[in-house]
Each structure stands twice: as C-alpha cells, then as structure tokens.
Scaffold this active site. Sequence first.
Site, short mmCIF file in Angstrom:
data_model
loop_
_atom_site.label_atom_id
_atom_site.label_comp_id
_atom_site.label_asym_id
_atom_site.label_seq_id
_atom_site.Cartn_x
_atom_site.Cartn_y
_atom_site.Cartn_z
N HIS A 199 137.05 72.91 -28.99
CA HIS A 199 136.53 72.86 -27.62
C HIS A 199 137.07 71.58 -26.98
O HIS A 199 137.33 70.60 -27.67
CB HIS A 199 135.00 72.82 -27.73
N GLN A 258 128.33 75.08 -32.57
CA GLN A 258 128.16 76.52 -32.77
C GLN A 258 127.71 76.87 -34.19
O GLN A 258 127.67 78.06 -34.53
CB GLN A 258 129.48 77.26 -32.45
N CYS A 285 136.45 76.57 -22.23
CA CYS A 285 136.71 75.15 -22.50
C CYS A 285 137.55 74.99 -23.77
O CYS A 285 137.30 74.08 -24.59
CB CYS A 285 135.42 74.35 -22.63
N LYS A 344 121.75 74.93 -27.41
CA LYS A 344 122.34 76.12 -28.05
C LYS A 344 121.47 76.59 -29.22
O LYS A 344 121.83 77.53 -29.93
CB LYS A 344 123.76 75.80 -28.53
N ASP A 388 132.24 69.04 -35.38
CA ASP A 388 131.56 69.54 -34.19
C ASP A 388 130.70 70.72 -34.62
O ASP A 388 131.21 71.80 -34.96
CB ASP A 388 132.63 69.96 -33.17
N1 C6P Z 1 130.44 75.41 -25.56
C1 C6P Z 1 130.55 77.60 -24.56
O1 C6P Z 1 130.27 78.43 -23.69
P1 C6P Z 1 127.74 70.56 -24.84
O2 C6P Z 1 128.21 71.11 -23.53
O3 C6P Z 1 127.97 69.09 -24.96
O4 C6P Z 1 126.35 70.98 -25.19
O5 C6P Z 1 128.64 71.27 -25.96
C2 C6P Z 1 130.03 71.19 -25.91
C3 C6P Z 1 130.66 72.03 -26.97
C4 C6P Z 1 131.31 71.42 -28.02
N2 C6P Z 1 131.83 72.12 -29.03
C5 C6P Z 1 131.75 73.45 -29.07
C6 C6P Z 1 132.35 74.19 -30.24
C7 C6P Z 1 131.13 74.15 -28.03
O6 C6P Z 1 131.06 75.48 -28.08
C8 C6P Z 1 130.58 73.42 -26.94
C9 C6P Z 1 129.96 74.12 -25.77
C10 C6P Z 1 129.87 76.26 -24.52
O7 C6P Z 1 131.34 77.84 -25.46
C11 C6P Z 1 129.92 75.66 -23.14
S1 C6P Z 1 131.53 75.23 -22.63
#
Ligand code: C6P
Length: 412
Positions: A126, A206, A369, A229, A203
Amino acid sequence: MLESEAINAERMRADFPILSRKVHGKRLVYLDNAATTQKPQAVIDALVRFYSTYNSNVHRSVHTLGEEATEAYEGSRKKTAEFVGAKPRDLVFVRGTTEAINLVGSAWGEKNVKKGDVIVATKMEHHSNIVPWQQLAKRNGASLKYVGLDTDGTLDLAGFEDLLREAPRLVALTHCSNVLGTVNDVTKLCSMAKMAGATTLVDGAQSVPHMPVDVEEIGSDFYAFSGHKMLGPTGIGALVARKGLLEEMDPFQTGGEMIREVFDDHSTWNDVPYKFEAGTVNIADAIGLGAAVDYLDAIGMERVRDHELRLLDYAFKELASVKGLKIYGPSDTRSRAGVISFNYADVHPHDLATILDEEGIAIRSGHHCAQPLMRWLDVPATSRASFYIYNAHDDVDALKAGIVKAGGLFKV
Ligand code: C6P
C-alpha cells in the site's frame, strides 16, 4: 457461542445497526471491509458512554473522571497489546497504520538509515508502506528497492533472497495485500531478513482484523495496524515494537505529556510508550478500539479466519461461472485473505461499482492506494469485494447477481 461453532453471520448482523439500513431501497450488502469495517453497537456504546459519563483528559488529573478515563485508556492499550501477543509498554497508540509507519520512518529511520543504505519493500505494498520510505531514502541518501511478484501474486522468494544479499537496513512488507489478498509468510520472511541484519516492519492493516496475529511469534521489529478495519473507530491504531526498541528511538512529535522535564534550553523524555504520544491523545477512540477487541476476542480470531475462508471458497466457486471475470492473486484460497480484486470484461471498475451501488452493494473500485501493484498487474484499476464476519453466502449471491446484471447492460 461455542469456540468450535461456525460464525452465524446473519445472526451477527443484528449487532451492527448500519446493516439494517437500505441503500437505493435495497438491503445494504457491505463488501468494502478492506477500506473500513462497520461498527457493532458495543463499540458505539463505548464511545457514547465515555462522552456521556466520564469524558476527561488522561494521565493528568486526579479527579474521578480523570482517573476513570486514564484507567479505560490504559485498559484498552493492554487489551489491544494482548490481542496481538505484545506487552502494553511496547504499544504506541497512533492514528492508524499510516501514522505508525511514518512514526518509524522519522523516529527510527532518521537515526538508523544512512547514506548508501538499502531499504527493501515489495511490489504489493500500500502507498502507506512505500511513500514514507521514499521520503526517508531521499532525505538520508538511501535507496528503496522492491521485491517483485510471481505470476500468481505471491512474493518472488528468489528475488527477496537476492535483495537480502545487499544487506538492507530495513525490510518493510505487508502481512496481507489489500488488493491481491495474498497472505505473506511474515514469520519466515522476517527471520530471513533478520539473518541478513535488517530491521523489519510488517504492515498488519489487513491481517490483524482477519486472523490470529502474534507479533512475538512473527518476530518483527515493528508491526502496524488500524482500529477502523477491525470494528473500531477511525483515527486510532497501533504501532507495536520489539521489546526495548522504542527506548532506543528519538521522539516522533514533541509537546505535552511526552516529556519528563522541560528546561529553558532542553527537555528530557517520558517513559515509553508515552514518549511517542505527544499532546492530548485520541482517548475516546482508543477506548472504542478496546471494545472492538473485546468483541473480536469473544468470537475468537480462528473462527473469524475460518469464516472468511469458507466465504472465499464459496465466492471463488460462484464467480468462476461468470464469463469474462478475471480474479487477481493466488488461486489457492488458503494463502489469501477475504479480499477479491477483479476485472470484468471491458466494464470499467467505477462503472461496475456504480451499478452495484444501485443494487445496495458496496464494493471499492480504483487503484486501492497501490499504484506500483496496478502497474505490475498492467491495469489502471480493479473492482474489489472484501469480506468480514457479518458477510454470508447471500452477500456473495447478491454480488454475483449484480455483476451479471452489469454484464447485461454492457453487453458482455
Ligand atoms: N487500505 C483500502 O481500501 P490507514 O488508512 O492508515 O488506516 O491504513 C493504510 C493502509 C496500510 N496498509 C494496508 C495494507 C492497507 O490496506 C491500508 C488501508 C484501505 O485498501 C484504504 S486505502
């Protein structure tokens, strides 16, 4: 619920008030859980209870409200840490995964990444696990290199080993891809990276919401995840660090509460993890995250994972009969999470998402993203359906029917 009993998603929906609403007159079929999950009444109640009965700042006041708020905030830190096999002192509350990674990029990266160093990321990251490293590399004269992917959307292990021979300073990789659903064997990958002398960051945006995670077992130096999430509120997440690592790092932000003493010309720092929580923290949402952890703990993460795998198997079987539908990522559902990215003939993902919305079905379309990954897939965008505990076969059936309907409109 018994430990061994499968999740009854239809029954679970009663805990989520939003799932009883209609969209365009249809039942809401929420399949955008990788973007953010819905909130159970227990989490909403925890927020309302905080603001209506003991709203106060934490770590400052000796009055009753202040004591209660501090106890709830620190209680939530303990629950959240235990949820991923960590100690509370090693868990910093942050806004989410993005802020956690930026914190490491600044507070650890500035001091530890030097001119000529190599940082390794992967092609399935991401943007939140790419851009902070690009910026750090630029500031400190390091270079950022990527592990490629095999055709099935899993990591190219031979390529990873090649990059490890360059003795990288940091290896930053996702536990689970938000596009391909690929679940990486982070325990093995972190161990390989460690043997090559690298610091590791995983990370977990997910993975923590969807499967049992034990950071100790994984052996990562840093592990990041987001509360929203995993049924919790937005604006709260966590960075978990290996024991002792936070102590070695400089602060990320400075100001109130992160200090021990302030003199005219210098200051000394508070103990960890408070050294990394400058200013008034996000008290209510941290408490809300604690309620989300309680909710998931009561279900059991093995059962969450099991439920999503069953749903994934059903979805793969059903969607296989839709002509012109291409699913990305591993075909073996055991090595993926409940995320299905796809393209459907020549129908643009945004058009498909709009048609599905008319049917009350929420999916995400776009680059998610993950633009370097989109380039690797050689597509500008995908459609993505992502599952959680309240999704059941009827949601997959609705998705399939909606896609087929779109196919009729676009003459696929
Ligand atoms: N992905 C998606 O629709 P935040 O926004 O900080 O809570 O998480 C960022 C992020 C980082 N790593 C991974 C693997 C992610 O999937 C995400 C967030 C969402 O896929 C929003 S772009």
